[in-house]
Write a protein that holds these residues in place. Structure first.
Motif, short mmCIF file in Angstrom:
data_model
loop_
_atom_site.label_atom_id
_atom_site.label_comp_id
_atom_site.label_asym_id
_atom_site.label_seq_id
_atom_site.Cartn_x
_atom_site.Cartn_y
_atom_site.Cartn_z
N ASN A 64 0.81 -1.22 0.00
CA ASN A 64 0.00 0.00 0.00
C ASN A 64 0.84 1.26 0.00
O ASN A 64 1.79 1.39 0.78
CB ASN A 64 -0.92 0.03 1.22
N GLY A 65 0.46 2.20 -0.86
CA GLY A 65 1.04 3.54 -0.81
C GLY A 65 0.43 4.34 0.33
O GLY A 65 -0.27 3.81 1.20
N TRP A 66 0.64 5.63 0.28
CA TRP A 66 0.15 6.53 1.35
C TRP A 66 -1.36 6.70 1.26
O TRP A 66 -1.92 6.77 0.17
CB TRP A 66 0.81 7.89 1.19
N TYR A 67 -2.00 6.77 2.41
CA TYR A 67 -3.43 7.07 2.46
C TYR A 67 -3.62 8.59 2.32
O TYR A 67 -2.89 9.37 2.96
CB TYR A 67 -4.04 6.64 3.79
N SER A 68 -4.62 9.00 1.56
CA SER A 68 -4.95 10.44 1.49
C SER A 68 -5.29 10.98 2.87
O SER A 68 -5.02 12.15 3.18
CB SER A 68 -6.13 10.66 0.54
N GLU A 69 -5.86 10.12 3.72
CA GLU A 69 -6.23 10.53 5.08
C GLU A 69 -5.01 10.93 5.91
O GLU A 69 -5.16 11.63 6.92
CB GLU A 69 -7.00 9.41 5.78
N ASN A 70 -3.82 10.49 5.51
CA ASN A 70 -2.61 10.94 6.22
C ASN A 70 -2.50 12.45 6.18
O ASN A 70 -1.89 13.06 7.07
CB ASN A 70 -1.36 10.32 5.60
N TYR A 71 -3.06 13.06 5.15
CA TYR A 71 -3.03 14.51 5.01
C TYR A 71 -4.34 15.15 5.45
O TYR A 71 -4.35 16.12 6.21
CB TYR A 71 -2.69 14.90 3.57
N THR A 72 -5.47 14.61 4.99
CA THR A 72 -6.75 15.26 5.29
C THR A 72 -7.11 15.20 6.77
O THR A 72 -7.89 16.03 7.24
CB THR A 72 -7.88 14.65 4.45
N ALA A 73 -6.54 14.27 7.51
CA ALA A 73 -6.82 14.20 8.95
C ALA A 73 -6.36 15.46 9.69
O ALA A 73 -6.85 15.75 10.78
CB ALA A 73 -6.15 12.97 9.56
N ALA A 74 -5.43 16.18 9.08
CA ALA A 74 -4.89 17.38 9.73
C ALA A 74 -5.50 18.68 9.19
O ALA A 74 -4.97 19.77 9.46
CB ALA A 74 -3.38 17.42 9.55
N LEU A 75 -6.60 18.58 8.46
CA LEU A 75 -7.13 19.76 7.78
C LEU A 75 -7.53 20.90 8.72
O LEU A 75 -7.36 22.06 8.37
CB LEU A 75 -8.33 19.38 6.90
N SER A 118 -11.27 13.71 -1.56
CA SER A 118 -10.96 13.45 -0.15
C SER A 118 -11.01 14.74 0.67
O SER A 118 -11.52 14.75 1.80
CB SER A 118 -9.59 12.79 -0.02
N ILE A 119 -10.49 15.81 0.10
CA ILE A 119 -10.53 17.12 0.78
C ILE A 119 -11.98 17.56 0.95
O ILE A 119 -12.40 17.98 2.03
CB ILE A 119 -9.72 18.16 -0.01
N ALA A 120 -12.76 17.44 -0.14
CA ALA A 120 -14.15 17.89 -0.09
C ALA A 120 -14.95 17.11 0.94
O ALA A 120 -15.74 17.69 1.71
CB ALA A 120 -14.78 17.75 -1.47
N GLU A 121 -14.75 15.81 0.98
CA GLU A 121 -15.50 14.98 1.93
C GLU A 121 -15.11 15.31 3.37
O GLU A 121 -15.97 15.34 4.27
CB GLU A 121 -15.26 13.50 1.63
N THR A 122 -13.83 15.57 3.59
CA THR A 122 -13.39 15.93 4.95
C THR A 122 -13.95 17.28 5.36
O THR A 122 -14.42 17.44 6.49
CB THR A 122 -11.85 15.94 5.01
N LEU A 123 -13.92 18.25 4.47
CA LEU A 123 -14.46 19.58 4.78
C LEU A 123 -15.96 19.49 5.06
O LEU A 123 -16.48 20.20 5.94
CB LEU A 123 -14.18 20.56 3.65
N ALA A 124 -16.65 18.63 4.32
CA ALA A 124 -18.09 18.48 4.54
C ALA A 124 -18.37 17.92 5.94
O ALA A 124 -19.33 18.33 6.61
CB ALA A 124 -18.69 17.58 3.47
N ARG A 125 -17.53 17.01 6.38
CA ARG A 125 -17.71 16.43 7.73
C ARG A 125 -17.40 17.47 8.81
O ARG A 125 -17.97 17.42 9.89
CB ARG A 125 -16.80 15.22 7.93
N LEU A 126 -16.48 18.37 8.50
CA LEU A 126 -16.10 19.38 9.48
C LEU A 126 -17.07 20.54 9.56
O LEU A 126 -17.07 21.30 10.53
CB LEU A 126 -14.70 19.93 9.14
N ALA A 127 -17.90 20.68 8.52
CA ALA A 127 -18.81 21.84 8.44
C ALA A 127 -19.89 21.77 9.53
O ALA A 127 -20.30 20.70 9.94
CB ALA A 127 -19.46 21.87 7.07
#
Length: 293
Positions: A143-154, A284-293
């Motif tokens: 497995n390569g890097w998970y996008s969540e490795n970055y979006t978790a810190a948004l 991934s960014i959009a979905e994370t921002l939607a959860r944070l809204a």
């Protein structure tokens, strides 16, 4: 639905990746074919209610593994999260799988484990060697890097207006954790025998951290810029954020290795395996921002 009729066991089923693998497998095989293990099986009551066989298993306690692995035909070893302790824990799992007569063991390794410049690769290489020597038919899911490795810190990124790192212009071929989980499910439920295959899994698209910061800024409507730091300075910044020193060192070194191409891959084996495009970082960014809204 798959025509495979054997028992499929997923370790670490209460974890972020393992839970997604189980969810994907439930679309492929009946619940009665699945065994889900966790250190604390109380976290798996929802799966038990659906008819999944839930068992207790602790990588550090071989006796628990012997009991948990009975009757399993195919087993997914989700790599331990305890960096520095992975090898003895993985050895326990592999040896218990031998004793249980497991017919296929799939292991979540790291992208290009045999040549990666990431120090994280060492324990994965050692585990792969153990598996090769074990005599158990194996599959390596690198497995390569998970996008969540970055979006978790948004939240912090947007608050401070900065993405910190040491990756320079290195390109990152990330994918969503669910993409990698779907790939594991495809292999485990395959009607064919996937033994001996080595998959280099990464996202279809790649980006630099500067491009990532620009996309976050675009979607969040706030100024966000990438700040490239020497590895030692990035480690110091992570320590300031409260990360333990060993983890801060590993993350900083991984970023520096990304500058050398350690997290880039354009082979598209992941999308080929799951039969669809991988999740783009924009989504991934959009979905994370939607959860944070």
């Amino acid at each position: 639905m798959s025509t495979f009729t054997g028992k499929i066991l997923v370790t670490g089923a209460s974890g972020q990746l393992g839970a997604l693998v189980i969810a994907a497998l439930l679309n492929e095989v009946p619940p009665a074919q699945l065994i889900a293990t966790a250190r604390n099986p109380a976290k798996l009551t929802d799966l038990a209610a659906r008819g999944v066989d839930v068992r207790q298993a602790d990588y550090t306690k071989p006796a628990s593994l012997d009991a948990a692995f009975q009757g399993a035909d195919r087993l997914l070893l989700v790599s331990s999260s305890e960096v520095g302790q992975r090898l003895p824990q993985h050895r326990n799992v592999i040896e218990a799988a031998q004793r249980a007569g497991v017919k296929l063991l799939a292991y979540t390794s790291i992208l290009r484990a045999d040549s990666t410049p990431l120090l994280l690769g060492q324990e994965h290489r050692q585990t792969e060697a153990l598996l090769r020597d074990s005599g158990i038919p194996f599959v390596f899911l690198r497995n390569g890097w998970y996008s969540e490795n970055y979006t978790a810190a948004l939240v912090g990124v947007i608050e401070h207006g900065a993405v910190l790192g040491s990756a320079g212009e290195g390109r990152l071929s990330t994918a969503g954790r669910a993409d990698y989980a779907d790939a594991a499910a495809v292999v485990l439920a395959s009607s064919e025998d996937p033994a001996g295959r080595i998959y280099e899994l990464a996202g279809d698209e790649s980006f630099t951290l500067a491009e990532y910061a620009a996309e976050v800024a675009r979607q969040a409507h706030k100024p966000v810029a990438y700040q490239d730091l020497p590895e030692a300075d990035y480690k110091a910044a992570l320590l300031q954020l409260g990360l333990p020193a060993p983890l801060a060192g590993i993350l900083a070194q991984s970023d520096a290795a990304a500058a050398q191409g350690g997290l880039f891959d354009d082979g598209r084996q992941l999308s080929q395996l799951i039969g669809r495009a991988t999740t783009p970082i924009k989504q991934s960014i959009a979905e994370t921002l939607a959860r944070l809204a």
